[in-house]
Design an enzyme around this catalytic site. Structure first.
Site, PDB file in Angstrom:
ATOM      1  N   GLU A 129       0.829  -1.207   0.000  1.00 23.96           N
ATOM      2  CA  GLU A 129       0.000   0.000   0.000  1.00 23.96           C
ATOM      3  C   GLU A 129       0.866   1.260   0.000  1.00 23.96           C
ATOM      4  OE1 GLU A 129      -2.651  -0.836  -1.095  1.00 23.96           O
ATOM      5  OE2 GLU A 129      -4.148  -0.311   0.400  1.00 23.96           O
ATOM      6  N   THR A 182      -5.760   6.390  -5.983  1.00 20.79           N
ATOM      7  CA  THR A 182      -5.794   6.586  -4.521  1.00 20.79           C
ATOM      8  C   THR A 182      -4.970   7.799  -4.093  1.00 20.79           C
ATOM      9  OG1 THR A 182      -6.145   4.228  -4.154  1.00 20.79           O
ATOM     10  CG2 THR A 182      -5.330   5.477  -2.287  1.00 20.79           C
TER      11      THR A 182
END
Ligand code: HSE
Length: 311
Positions: A129, A182
């Site tokens: 991530e 994102t």
């Protein structure tokens, strides 16, 4: 030659009220990763199915970066061939990089004979991530690995609480097919919020957790209000207010943005109602240039990462 293949599901990061700390595993869509020794001292990504735009470079792909971190922790540098099968689109808000990172961490751990604990796997997968979005938030990788609905109380060290899910709930997902990166979706968020906003959000967070333990769907509905991420991110999602109204008009218990968007989700305790909500949300995009993907899942059986026979 030994090959191990694992699957990790998509997930709903934030679960509306818990920015970066709450996440729900889905079940029917996700990514697969297969690993095998390649006889060298270097890892290689040999194939990415359905991920033509994703990097094959081992320094840039979240799966190989996660596996490398695990190898460094063990001092084990036997090279691996890594194959990746993407089961849903990147940039959907359904935890695409997390599903890959979680599948990589899970699969390599199985290949090793379970060298790492669940919490260690969450920490490794969160490094994927970090690569994808700039921060190592675990709200998608934790449910993708462990299943269910989880609260990440702390990242350092990892402290995860599994939350109960009231019986009979269904989630309806709508993905308006535009890409929301994102990093971009994080960049539109305010870095500072008012004390009043913080107060409202933690009141709702506490109420949400209480509603899960008390099986109180009315309280769940009142608690799922996001004053932190939704106001900024709704602007990135086409027809957001219309989709929300469509879900609410069809008696959704709650409605929110999935992760960084553009996917949105609604909860209901009735499959007939779930189908009505799905149809109403899809209808918002009829006669527009935006395609949609939608699905309904029961929340009774969202298991997280697991071994699979075939790639
Ligand atoms: N918690 C993350 C976010 C989920 O909202 O940015 C997406 O990775």
């Amino acid at each position: 030659m030994k090959k191990v293949c694992g699957f990790a599901p998509a997930s709903i990061g934030n679960f509306c009220v818990g920015f970066d700390v709450l996440g729900l595993a889905l079940e029917s869509i996700g990514d697969k990763v297969e690993v095998s020794l390649n006889g060298t001292d270097t890892n290689r990504i040999t194939q990415i199915v359905n991920g033509e735009n994703l990097p094959m470079s081992i320094d840039k792909n979240c799966c190989s970066v996660v596996i490398r971190k695990m190898q460094e922790a063990l001092g084990n540098f036997r090279g691996l061939d890594i194959r990746i099968h993407k089961g849903f689109e990147s940039g959907s808000g359904l935890g695409s990089s997390s599903a890959s990172s979680a599948a990589a961490a899970f699969t390599y751990n199985e290949f090793l004979g379970k060298s790492f604990s669940d919490n260690e796997l969450v920490a490794f997968a969160a490094e994927g991530e970090r690569l994808a979005s700039g921060t190592a938030h675990a709200d998608n990788v934790a449910p993708a690995l462990l299943g269910g609905l989880v609260l990440v109380r702390d990242n350092n060290p990892i402290d995860i609480i599994r939350l109960p899910i009231p019986k009979g709930l269904f989630v309806v997902i709508l993905f308006p097919k535009i890409v929301v990166n994102t990093k971009d979706s994080r960049s539109v968020m305010q870095q500072n919020i008012s004390l009043q906003t913080a107060t409202n959000q933690w009141a709702n967070m506490g109420a949400l957790v209480a509603s899960l333990y008390q099986n109180d769907l009315s309280l769940l509905s009142r608690a799922m209000v996001d004053e932190v991420a939704e106001p900024a991110r709704a602007l990135l999602i086409p027809k957001f207010e219309e989709i929300k109204a469509a879900a609410k008009q069809n008696d959704a218990i709650s409605f929110g943005i999935s992760g960084s968007g553009p996917s949105v989700f609604a909860l209901t305790d009735n499959i007939t109602q779930a189908k009505k909500i799905q149809e109403a949300m899809k209808q918002v995009f009829y006669n527009t240039s935006i395609d949609t993907m939608s699905l309904i899942e029961s929340l009774a059986n969202n298991k997280g990462a697991r071994l699979v026979d075939t790639f």
